[in-house]
Design a protein around this motif. Structure first.
Motif, short mmCIF file in Angstrom:
data_model
loop_
_atom_site.label_atom_id
_atom_site.label_comp_id
_atom_site.label_asym_id
_atom_site.label_seq_id
_atom_site.Cartn_x
_atom_site.Cartn_y
_atom_site.Cartn_z
N UNK A 180 39.42 13.60 -47.73
CA UNK A 180 40.09 12.37 -47.28
C UNK A 180 41.60 12.40 -47.48
N UNK A 181 42.40 12.15 -46.43
CA UNK A 181 43.85 12.04 -46.66
C UNK A 181 44.22 10.68 -47.26
N UNK A 182 45.36 10.64 -47.93
CA UNK A 182 45.85 9.39 -48.53
C UNK A 182 46.91 8.84 -47.58
N UNK A 183 46.72 7.62 -47.06
CA UNK A 183 47.72 7.11 -46.11
C UNK A 183 49.09 6.95 -46.78
N UNK A 184 50.12 7.18 -45.98
CA UNK A 184 51.50 7.07 -46.49
C UNK A 184 51.79 5.69 -47.07
N UNK A 185 51.25 4.67 -46.43
CA UNK A 185 51.49 3.29 -46.93
C UNK A 185 50.91 3.11 -48.33
N UNK A 186 49.80 3.80 -48.59
CA UNK A 186 49.20 3.70 -49.93
C UNK A 186 50.15 4.34 -50.96
N UNK A 187 50.75 5.48 -50.59
CA UNK A 187 51.70 6.14 -51.49
C UNK A 187 52.88 5.20 -51.75
#
Ligand SMILES: Cc1ncc(COP(=O)(O)O)c(C=O)c1O
Length: 375
Positions: A180-187
């Protein structure tokens, strides 16, 4: 008086569960009475095509072109390697530090951040080294489990920071073993919290996404990368971390001077000079991942999760834990290695690294045979 070694060594280490690494190829080949080349190794997300031809040529040329190069210590400042990485990622070399695999950098970062009693947030299911290493530093692990689709629980992380004082979090993006990738907005949201966020991008070349461009504006962000997967250098151990100038000095102070060896440095630089070839190999693996995913999905009682990496996580929706274990064991008897996780939430899952097409065909034929299906 007899010396009691256990009285001299650290008690907390005596109490630790040892990390269970994978069985080395040669040992396994001997056990199975099989030549090493016949083993199909799909258990550690390695590159099935190996290093690039140019990298192999560069390694072969080391002692010929520079006699005794291997007898001389490597560059403790990693000058040439950091310059090459800097061009590759578009960040100044002052923000780059290299290690013997990203594993070493995970360990270094923990040493720089954690003192006994500190809290590390961890988002399982994920790479096991994060919680394992934290225990070595006497840190407490505050688990913030991912949801059913393996997305990170952002509120849960905020709670771990605000209420439990978590100061460090490693998030693999894409995540291992879920893909699963981590969305940029989550970062972006997580970086607002008073914690060091290490985004572990071991598989970034396969997903085509990265947050490395964010380190300049965020002193609490560390991005970890490795040459093990896309460059096929897992056996040479070379990775790097990218972070703001404010933080990187701490890591330089505690790094062992000669942590990246001469061969690893030569191979990593050559890989960066051969990026087009490497990315073409990555594209082949990604295309093969999609073919393998479709073929696994066609098997009865198998759910294949979407993946942005070079591996696939499969849940045995029929047969559960017993079937997952049996598949791992029966494949191993034939010299086909895949990964089974004896962990809550994953104990009915297997993880398969994408091999070369002919290796995947052997795997698929074996799985169809186990299910009593015609190929
Ligand atoms: C998420 C993640 N981080 C780090 C590593 C370790 O990589 P390296 O070989 O660079 O130590 C792995 C290896 O499987 C991984 O999956």
């Amino acid at each position: 008086m007899p010396i009691q070694i256990s009285q001299l060594l650290r008690r907390d280490i005596a109490a630790l569960e040892p990390y269970t690494p994978i069985v080395p190829l040669e040992v396994l080949a001997e056990r199975l009475h099989m030549p090493v080349e016949q083993i199909i190794k799909l258990d550690a997300n390695e590159n099935p095509y190996g290093p690039s031809p140019r990298t192999l040529a560069a390694l072969a040329a080391v002692e010929r072109d520079t006699p005794h190069r291997y007898a001389i210590y490597p560059d403790p400042d990693q000058t040439r390697l950091r310059a090459a990485i800097s061009r590759y990622i578009g960040q100044p070399p002052e923000r780059v530090i290299c290690g013997a695999g990203s594993d070493e950098l995970i360990d270094l970062l923990m040493r720089a951040v954690l003192t006994p009693g500190d809290v590390l947030a961890d988002c399982p299911p994920t790479f096991g080294m994060y919680s394992f290493d934290a225990a070595l530093y006497g840190a407490q692990v505050r688990a913030v489990p991912r949801d059913a689709s393996f997305a990170v629980d952002l509120e849960g992380v905020a709670d771990a920071v605000v209420h439990d004082g978590a100061k460090l979090l490693f998030l693999a993006s894409p995540n291992n073993p879920t893909g699963t990738p981590l969305p940029r907005v989550a970062v972006e949201r997580l970086l607002e919290l008073p914690l060091v966020l290490a985004v572990d991008e071991a598989y970034a070349e396969f997903s085509g996404t990265s947050v490395v461009d964010m380190v300049g504006a965020h002193p609490n962000l560390v991005v970890l990368r490795t040459f093990s997967k896309w460059a096929g250098l897992a056996g040479l151990r070379v990775g790097y971390a990218v972070m703001h100038e404010e933080m990187i000095g701490y890591l330089w102070k505690i790094k062992q001077p000669y942590n990246v060896n001469v061969a690893a440095e030569v191979a990593a630089i050559a890989s960066l000079e051969d990026v087009d070839e490497r990315m073409a190999t990555v594209a082949r693996i990604v295309a093969e991942r999609e073919r393998l995913s479709a073929a696994l999905t066609a098997l009865p009682g198998v759910h294949v999760y979407p993946s942005a990496t070079n591996f696939l996580l499969c849940r045995m929706t029929g047969g559960g834990t017993a079937r997952a274990r049996a598949i791992r064991d029966r494949l191993a008897q034939r010299g086909i290695l895949i990964r089974y996780f004896n962990r809550p939430g994953l104990d009915d899952c297997i993880r398969i690294s994408v091999g070369r097409p002919e290796q995947n065909d052997v795997l698929l034929a074996a799985l169809r045979e186990f299910e009593g299906m015609a190929g």
